[in-house]
Design an enzyme around this catalytic site. Structure first.
Site, PDB file in Angstrom:
ATOM      1  N   ARG A  90       0.832  -1.203   0.000  1.00 25.10           N
ATOM      2  CA  ARG A  90       0.000   0.000   0.000  1.00 25.10           C
ATOM      3  C   ARG A  90       0.867   1.254   0.000  1.00 25.10           C
ATOM      4  O   ARG A  90       2.050   1.222   0.303  1.00 25.10           O
ATOM      5  CB  ARG A  90      -0.896   0.015   1.242  1.00 25.10           C
ATOM      6  CG  ARG A  90      -0.076  -0.007   2.523  1.00 25.10           C
ATOM      7  CD  ARG A  90      -0.803   0.450   3.741  1.00 25.10           C
ATOM      8  NE  ARG A  90       0.050   0.312   4.930  1.00 25.10           N
ATOM      9  CZ  ARG A  90       0.986   1.150   5.292  1.00 25.10           C
ATOM     10  NH1 ARG A  90       1.241   2.219   4.546  1.00 25.10           N
ATOM     11  NH2 ARG A  90       1.705   0.949   6.375  1.00 25.10           N
ATOM     12  N   GLY A  91       0.230   2.381  -0.310  1.00 26.07           N
ATOM     13  CA  GLY A  91       0.923   3.654  -0.175  1.00 26.07           C
ATOM     14  C   GLY A  91       1.093   4.023   1.288  1.00 26.07           C
ATOM     15  O   GLY A  91       0.520   3.412   2.184  1.00 26.07           O
ATOM     16  N   GLY A  92       1.918   5.042   1.538  1.00 25.94           N
ATOM     17  CA  GLY A  92       2.110   5.518   2.906  1.00 25.94           C
ATOM     18  C   GLY A  92       3.408   5.032   3.515  1.00 25.94           C
ATOM     19  O   GLY A  92       4.275   4.455   2.846  1.00 25.94           O
ATOM     20  N   TYR A 127       0.799   1.146  12.575  1.00 28.01           N
ATOM     21  CA  TYR A 127       0.611   0.062  13.539  1.00 28.01           C
ATOM     22  C   TYR A 127      -0.772  -0.543  13.358  1.00 28.01           C
ATOM     23  O   TYR A 127      -1.744   0.163  13.069  1.00 28.01           O
ATOM     24  CB  TYR A 127       0.740   0.603  14.969  1.00 28.01           C
ATOM     25  CG  TYR A 127       0.214  -0.338  16.033  1.00 28.01           C
ATOM     26  CD1 TYR A 127       0.955  -1.446  16.441  1.00 28.01           C
ATOM     27  CD2 TYR A 127      -1.033  -0.128  16.617  1.00 28.01           C
ATOM     28  CE1 TYR A 127       0.469  -2.331  17.396  1.00 28.01           C
ATOM     29  CE2 TYR A 127      -1.526  -1.002  17.585  1.00 28.01           C
ATOM     30  CZ  TYR A 127      -0.774  -2.089  17.970  1.00 28.01           C
ATOM     31  OH  TYR A 127      -1.256  -2.962  18.913  1.00 28.01           O
ATOM     32  N   HIS A 128      -0.858  -1.863  13.516  1.00 26.57           N
ATOM     33  CA  HIS A 128      -2.141  -2.552  13.599  1.00 26.57           C
ATOM     34  C   HIS A 128      -2.146  -3.403  14.858  1.00 26.57           C
ATOM     35  O   HIS A 128      -1.109  -3.965  15.241  1.00 26.57           O
ATOM     36  CB  HIS A 128      -2.375  -3.458  12.395  1.00 26.57           C
ATOM     37  CG  HIS A 128      -2.522  -2.729  11.102  1.00 26.57           C
ATOM     38  ND1 HIS A 128      -3.384  -1.673  10.929  1.00 26.57           N
ATOM     39  CD2 HIS A 128      -1.917  -2.899   9.904  1.00 26.57           C
ATOM     40  CE1 HIS A 128      -3.307  -1.220   9.686  1.00 26.57           C
ATOM     41  NE2 HIS A 128      -2.422  -1.947   9.043  1.00 26.57           N
ATOM     42  N   ILE A 160      -5.091   5.897   6.394  1.00 29.63           N
ATOM     43  CA  ILE A 160      -5.567   5.494   5.072  1.00 29.63           C
ATOM     44  C   ILE A 160      -4.368   4.989   4.273  1.00 29.63           C
ATOM     45  O   ILE A 160      -3.343   5.672   4.183  1.00 29.63           O
ATOM     46  CB  ILE A 160      -6.212   6.672   4.309  1.00 29.63           C
ATOM     47  CG1 ILE A 160      -7.338   7.305   5.124  1.00 29.63           C
ATOM     48  CG2 ILE A 160      -6.692   6.211   2.926  1.00 29.63           C
ATOM     49  CD1 ILE A 160      -8.618   6.536   5.178  1.00 29.63           C
ATOM     50  N   GLY A 161      -4.493   3.808   3.721  1.00 31.56           N
ATOM     51  CA  GLY A 161      -3.432   3.266   2.875  1.00 31.56           C
ATOM     52  C   GLY A 161      -4.056   2.406   1.788  1.00 31.56           C
ATOM     53  O   GLY A 161      -4.771   1.454   2.090  1.00 31.56           O
ATOM     54  N   ALA A 183      -7.689   2.087   8.748  1.00 28.98           N
ATOM     55  CA  ALA A 183      -7.581   1.496  10.085  1.00 28.98           C
ATOM     56  C   ALA A 183      -7.946   2.577  11.092  1.00 28.98           C
ATOM     57  O   ALA A 183      -7.305   3.627  11.145  1.00 28.98           O
ATOM     58  CB  ALA A 183      -6.164   0.986  10.341  1.00 28.98           C
ATOM     59  N   CYS A 210       3.277   7.136  10.202  1.00 28.39           N
ATOM     60  CA  CYS A 210       3.095   7.813   8.910  1.00 28.39           C
ATOM     61  C   CYS A 210       4.156   8.864   8.638  1.00 28.39           C
ATOM     62  O   CYS A 210       3.970   9.758   7.800  1.00 28.39           O
ATOM     63  CB  CYS A 210       1.702   8.429   8.815  1.00 28.39           C
ATOM     64  SG  CYS A 210       0.392   7.205   8.993  1.00 28.39           S
TER      65      CYS A 210
END
Length: 223
Positions: free
Chosen positions: A92-94, A98-99, A164-165, A178, A194
């Site tokens: 993904r972009g970015g 963290y998740h 957002i990614g 997320a 980010c």
């Protein structure tokens, strides 16, 4: 799935019109934590099937175990503690994010071939979707042209509440957003989230929105 996280997923579902026409989209919720690599593999397979016309588009709600992901713009210097949690390269972009438990991840797999090949509009739709759900909790979220994600005021400072990614392959989107419902915010200490050093991260729990919502529900008369 954490009860508060599941409740926020229901709010996103109620505001699904922000994403456009979702008449034929499958909505999926995973009750258990989903390993990141398994989720990416599933998204890759589903995106290919969507492109081929063999499966409907998909919005997938889930939580991950604690981990860091590095987007395509991630800087090595922004990973402050590589030993703290597993680190995964994400297409993904970015940059780094963290998740973990207490954070609602919404993976959004849509075919922009039939929706209009406009990735920026897709990102705006994701932001608007999250902002609409936050408003139901009395939280004013906002998008910023110079900073990805959704931001809220926490006293005198502005903090990120949703990342957002997005990745797009042959105009089919995957990854997504997320939202911090009630994750352990100390887990962000291992990265510069980010790549932004002059702002922090927050959650609905930290803002008091979950407590206030529970108090309102308790005070409401039975229907």
């Amino acid at each position: 799935m954490d009860q508060a996280v599941a409740a926020f997923a229901e709010k996103l579902l109620a505001h699904r019109e922000a994403l456009g026409d979702l008449t034929d989209v499958e909505w999926r919720t995973s009750a258990d934590l989903v390993p990141y690599e398994a989720a990416v593999s599933a998204m890759e397979e589903r995106a290919a099937a969507i492109l081929a016309g063999d499966a409907p588009e998909l919005v997938w709600f889930l939580e991950h175990p604690p981990l860091y992901t590095a987007g395509t713009s991630a800087k090595a210097t922004d990973l402050l503690d590589a030993a703290r949690f597993p680190v995964h390269a994400a297409g993904r972009g970015g940059q780094y994010t963290y998740h973990g438990p207490g954070q609602l991840v919404a993976y959004v797999l849509l075919d922009l071939n039939r929706r209009g090949r406009d990735v920026r509009r897709h990102v705006r739709h994701l932001e608007d979707w999250v902002i609409a759900a936050l408003a139901d909790y009395g939280v004013a979220g906002a998008a910023r042209d110079d900073r990805p994600g959704v931001w809220v005021r926490d006293g005198a400072r502005e903090d990120k509440i949703a990342a957002i990614g997005v990745r797009v392959r042959r105009w089919v989107t995957f990854h997504g957003t997320a939202i911090n419902v009630r994750p352990d915010l100390s887990h962000y200490a291992g990265i510069v989230p980010c790549g932004i050093e002059d702002a922090g991260v927050t959650s609905l729990e930290r803002l008091g929105a979950l407590r206030e919502r529970a108090e309102v529900s308790a005070a409401a008369p039975p229907s």
